[in-house]
Design a protein around this motif. Structure first.
Motif, PDB file in Angstrom:
ATOM      1  N   GLU A 145      -2.321  -5.580   4.643  1.00 49.16           N
ATOM      2  CA  GLU A 145      -2.927  -4.281   4.375  1.00 49.16           C
ATOM      3  C   GLU A 145      -4.229  -4.456   3.600  1.00 49.16           C
ATOM      4  O   GLU A 145      -4.549  -5.539   3.096  1.00 49.16           O
ATOM      5  N   ASP A 146      -4.981  -3.361   3.477  1.00 50.50           N
ATOM      6  CA  ASP A 146      -6.286  -3.434   2.807  1.00 50.50           C
ATOM      7  C   ASP A 146      -6.163  -3.526   1.289  1.00 50.50           C
ATOM      8  O   ASP A 146      -7.053  -4.074   0.633  1.00 50.50           O
ATOM      9  N   TYR A 147      -5.068  -2.970   0.745  1.00 48.21           N
ATOM     10  CA  TYR A 147      -4.918  -2.970  -0.705  1.00 48.21           C
ATOM     11  C   TYR A 147      -3.483  -3.329  -1.092  1.00 48.21           C
ATOM     12  O   TYR A 147      -2.536  -3.111  -0.312  1.00 48.21           O
ATOM     13  N   VAL A 148      -3.334  -3.860  -2.285  1.00 47.99           N
ATOM     14  CA  VAL A 148      -2.021  -4.033  -2.907  1.00 47.99           C
ATOM     15  C   VAL A 148      -2.109  -3.455  -4.322  1.00 47.99           C
ATOM     16  O   VAL A 148      -3.208  -3.264  -4.866  1.00 47.99           O
ATOM     17  N   TYR A 149      -0.949  -3.173  -4.884  1.00 47.88           N
ATOM     18  CA  TYR A 149      -0.887  -2.646  -6.244  1.00 47.88           C
ATOM     19  C   TYR A 149      -0.137  -3.644  -7.134  1.00 47.88           C
ATOM     20  O   TYR A 149       0.913  -4.177  -6.739  1.00 47.88           O
ATOM     21  N   ILE A 150      -0.674  -3.882  -8.298  1.00 45.50           N
ATOM     22  CA  ILE A 150      -0.081  -4.826  -9.244  1.00 45.50           C
ATOM     23  C   ILE A 150       0.210  -4.082 -10.553  1.00 45.50           C
ATOM     24  O   ILE A 150      -0.706  -3.540 -11.174  1.00 45.50           O
ATOM     25  N   TYR A 151       1.500  -4.077 -10.905  1.00 43.99           N
ATOM     26  CA  TYR A 151       1.919  -3.427 -12.150  1.00 43.99           C
ATOM     27  C   TYR A 151       2.119  -4.506 -13.213  1.00 43.99           C
ATOM     28  O   TYR A 151       2.781  -5.524 -12.970  1.00 43.99           O
ATOM     29  N   PHE A 152       1.559  -4.298 -14.419  1.00 43.17           N
ATOM     30  CA  PHE A 152       1.640  -5.317 -15.461  1.00 43.17           C
ATOM     31  C   PHE A 152       1.654  -4.662 -16.844  1.00 43.17           C
ATOM     32  O   PHE A 152       1.418  -3.458 -16.975  1.00 43.17           O
TER      33      PHE A 152
ATOM     34  N   GLU B 184       0.814  -1.208   0.000  1.00 44.20           N
ATOM     35  CA  GLU B 184       0.000   0.000   0.000  1.00 44.20           C
ATOM     36  C   GLU B 184       0.852   1.265   0.000  1.00 44.20           C
ATOM     37  O   GLU B 184       0.400   2.326  -0.414  1.00 44.20           O
ATOM     38  N   GLN B 185       2.115   1.142   0.454  1.00 42.80           N
ATOM     39  CA  GLN B 185       3.043   2.279   0.442  1.00 42.80           C
ATOM     40  C   GLN B 185       3.857   2.329  -0.852  1.00 42.80           C
ATOM     41  O   GLN B 185       4.836   3.053  -0.967  1.00 42.80           O
ATOM     42  N   LEU B 186       3.428   1.546  -1.840  1.00 45.15           N
ATOM     43  CA  LEU B 186       4.073   1.460  -3.150  1.00 45.15           C
ATOM     44  C   LEU B 186       5.521   0.983  -3.062  1.00 45.15           C
ATOM     45  O   LEU B 186       6.377   1.358  -3.863  1.00 45.15           O
ATOM     46  N   GLU B 187       5.784   0.127  -2.063  1.00 50.16           N
ATOM     47  CA  GLU B 187       7.096  -0.502  -1.931  1.00 50.16           C
ATOM     48  C   GLU B 187       7.068  -1.837  -2.671  1.00 50.16           C
ATOM     49  O   GLU B 187       6.112  -2.611  -2.544  1.00 50.16           O
ATOM     50  N   TYR B 188       8.115  -2.099  -3.433  1.00 47.16           N
ATOM     51  CA  TYR B 188       8.155  -3.323  -4.234  1.00 47.16           C
ATOM     52  C   TYR B 188       8.213  -4.547  -3.324  1.00 47.16           C
ATOM     53  O   TYR B 188       8.988  -4.592  -2.360  1.00 47.16           O
ATOM     54  N   ILE B 189       7.386  -5.560  -3.646  1.00 45.56           N
ATOM     55  CA  ILE B 189       7.362  -6.792  -2.864  1.00 45.56           C
ATOM     56  C   ILE B 189       8.011  -7.941  -3.631  1.00 45.56           C
ATOM     57  O   ILE B 189       8.990  -8.528  -3.172  1.00 45.56           O
ATOM     58  N   SER B 190       7.482  -8.256  -4.809  1.00 48.73           N
ATOM     59  CA  SER B 190       8.042  -9.366  -5.587  1.00 48.73           C
ATOM     60  C   SER B 190       7.415  -9.407  -6.972  1.00 48.73           C
ATOM     61  O   SER B 190       6.475  -8.675  -7.273  1.00 48.73           O
ATOM     62  N   GLU B 191       7.942 -10.306  -7.785  1.00 44.09           N
ATOM     63  CA  GLU B 191       7.367 -10.578  -9.092  1.00 44.09           C
ATOM     64  C   GLU B 191       6.255 -11.613  -8.951  1.00 44.09           C
ATOM     65  O   GLU B 191       6.316 -12.492  -8.086  1.00 44.09           O
ATOM     66  N   LEU B 192       5.252 -11.514  -9.802  1.00 44.52           N
ATOM     67  CA  LEU B 192       4.143 -12.467  -9.822  1.00 44.52           C
ATOM     68  C   LEU B 192       4.146 -13.167 -11.177  1.00 44.52           C
ATOM     69  O   LEU B 192       3.807 -12.567 -12.191  1.00 44.52           O
ATOM     70  N   GLU B 193       4.558 -14.429 -11.171  1.00 43.64           N
ATOM     71  CA  GLU B 193       4.576 -15.172 -12.426  1.00 43.64           C
ATOM     72  C   GLU B 193       3.159 -15.356 -12.937  1.00 43.64           C
ATOM     73  O   GLU B 193       2.235 -15.632 -12.166  1.00 43.64           O
ATOM     74  N   ASN B 194       3.013 -15.187 -14.236  1.00 42.64           N
ATOM     75  CA  ASN B 194       1.689 -15.231 -14.866  1.00 42.64           C
ATOM     76  C   ASN B 194       1.011 -16.582 -14.608  1.00 42.64           C
ATOM     77  O   ASN B 194       1.427 -17.602 -15.131  1.00 42.64           O
ATOM     78  N   GLY B 195      -0.026 -16.574 -13.780  1.00 41.29           N
ATOM     79  CA  GLY B 195      -0.792 -17.780 -13.474  1.00 41.29           C
ATOM     80  C   GLY B 195      -0.291 -18.516 -12.248  1.00 41.29           C
ATOM     81  O   GLY B 195      -1.078 -19.075 -11.482  1.00 41.29           O
ATOM     82  N   VAL B 196       1.025 -18.527 -12.010  1.00 42.95           N
ATOM     83  CA  VAL B 196       1.596 -19.289 -10.908  1.00 42.95           C
ATOM     84  C   VAL B 196       1.239 -18.670  -9.563  1.00 42.95           C
ATOM     85  O   VAL B 196       0.953 -19.369  -8.582  1.00 42.95           O
TER      86      VAL B 196
END
Length: 428
Positions: free
Chosen positions: A374-381, A334-346
């Motif tokens: 947190e209440d929200y996450v952000y996903i960049y794609f 929610e603080q726009l801090e990078y967490i990790s990569e999300l493999e497509n589908g995995v």
């Protein structure tokens, strides 16, 4: 309504990114020049054909802006230094100057051609055809068809004969040559200019003019362009002697006669017969006159063409593609801090046609593994990578951690973003 903040951010990125690419090509050009100089240095016989073709090998350096060599260990520090040193402001300044130079070049080129096309034609078509027959031996070939399109104009000023034009080739002869010189001398001059056109010298002069605009801050390109012009003239001198069977002494005397009565023409898009002010070059041209056989020129052309194509293929094969579209997504808190990569589908997130599709069970486990409460996450794609560390575009979605169907897309679906996307993919 135009999103001016997004436009400004994109323009800043474009200015900095393009300047970094430009500086990388300039750097590659310097290293490639050492290879070219090595060839010229060991050309003991001062063979102008070898020197001319060697200079043209600088052109592939322009393609080095996205080459992977700048990202290998050690050299990558240089890329990082450029990223730090070259700011968007410097990019704006650099390409503003380049744009002014380009406009100035186009204006002068247009003005020169307009003046040329207003000159009277030389109506001596049988003589012109006879000169074409001297420099082209076969009837059905591209060179003959191309030279048949050449228009010869007469000018009243005592200037050096010159040739120009890519799609509409032309030759300009001063009135004194047309009316006062004998047919033999006229043939030499006309054949010389026809050889410039046949050999593609006008094309290469345009190429180097555009590279000079792109590399305007690089002193190397001015030196190379000057040397290339001298090599072109010496190559034409050799071929003129070969095609017209004129003795070397007579040809050298013709060069001196030309200098005594004519003044030079200076233009980037044309090939001139002599430069009155550069007597050292004239001395070199006269001293370097020699005669070779036709197969001699063909052999060196094949060698040059092979090396040139090999360089282009090698540089292209070792460069990043024009752009790479990310297939995976990136997760931010929610603080726009990078967490990790999300493999497509995995990781429970799929990307299809610019939209997210979330598998509730898998994605819930992914959030638990990352300790996200947190209440929200952000996903960049759908981001676009130009080279490592440079890119942009794509979309960002805000996803509720309580209800995965609660997805808000933050990128505007507007024409400005579509245009920026096209520029990012295909223009930069």
């Amino acid at each position: 309504m135009i999103n001016w903040f997004a436009m400004k951010s994109y323009m800043d990125f474009a200015a900095q990114y393009c300047l970094i690419k430009c500086v990388k090509t300039i750097t590659a050009g310097w290293f490639l020049f050492f290879f070219i100089y090595f060839i010229r240095f060991f050309n003991k016989k001062k063979n102008p054909t070898i020197n001319y073709y060697a200079m043209l090998l600088l052109v592939p350096a322009v393609l080095m802006g996205m080459n992977k060599v700048f990202f290998i260990r050690g050299i990558s520090y240089y890329s990082s230094f450029l990223n730090f040193l070259l700011t968007p402001l410097l990019g704006y300044i650099y390409f503003s100057v380049a744009f002014i130079l380009l406009v100035h070049f186009i204006y002068l080129d247009h003005k020169m051609k307009k003046n040329v096309y207003a000159l009277p034609h030389w109506k001596n078509n049988p003589f012109i055809q006879d000169c074409i027959n001297h420099v082209v031996f076969t009837n059905n070939c591209f060179s003959r068809h191309y030279l048949n399109r050449v228009q010869v104009y007469i000018i009243n000023e005592n200037i050096s004969p010159f040739s120009g034009g890519l799609f509409h080739p032309f030759i300009v002869l001063p009135n004194i040559i047309v009316n006062s010189w004998d047919k033999e001398k006229q043939k030499i001059v006309l054949c010389h200019e026809l050889i410039h056109i046949k050999s593609g010298h006008i094309f290469w002069k345009y190429i180097f003019s555009f590279i000079k605009i792109y590399w305007w801050i690089n002193p190397l390109i001015y030196f190379v362009e000057k040397q290339l012009h001298e090599d072109m003239e010496m190559v034409c001198d050799e071929k003129s002697i070969f095609y017209t069977h004129l003795p070397k002494a007579e040809y050298g005397k013709l060069l001196l006669d030309m200098v005594l009565i004519l003044k030079a023409v200076h233009s980037q898009g044309i090939a001139t017969f002599v430069n009155r002010n550069d007597y050292q070059v004239l001395k070199t041209r006269i001293g370097g006159l020699s005669i070779h056989q036709k197969n001699y020129y063909k052999k060196y052309f094949i060698i040059f063409f092979s090396v040139f194509i090999g360089l282009v293929i090698t540089i292209t094969a070792t460069s990043y593609p024009r752009y790479t579209k990310f297939t995976d997504a990136s997760l931010f808190n929610e603080q726009l801090e990078y967490i990790s990569e999300l493999e497509n589908g995995v990781s429970g997130v799929k990307i299809k046609d610019g939209r997210l599709f979330i598998d509730d069970t898998i994605f819930k486990q992914t959030l638990a593994d990352k300790n996200i409460t947190e209440d929200y996450v952000y996903i960049y794609f759908d981001g676009i990578m130009k080279v490592p560390g440079s890119g942009g575009g794509g979309n960002t979605a805000r996803v509720s951690t309580k209800d995965f169907s609660d997805i808000t897309y933050l990128a505007l679906d507007c024409i400005e973003n579509d245009i920026l996307n096209i520029f990012l993919k295909y223009i930069l």
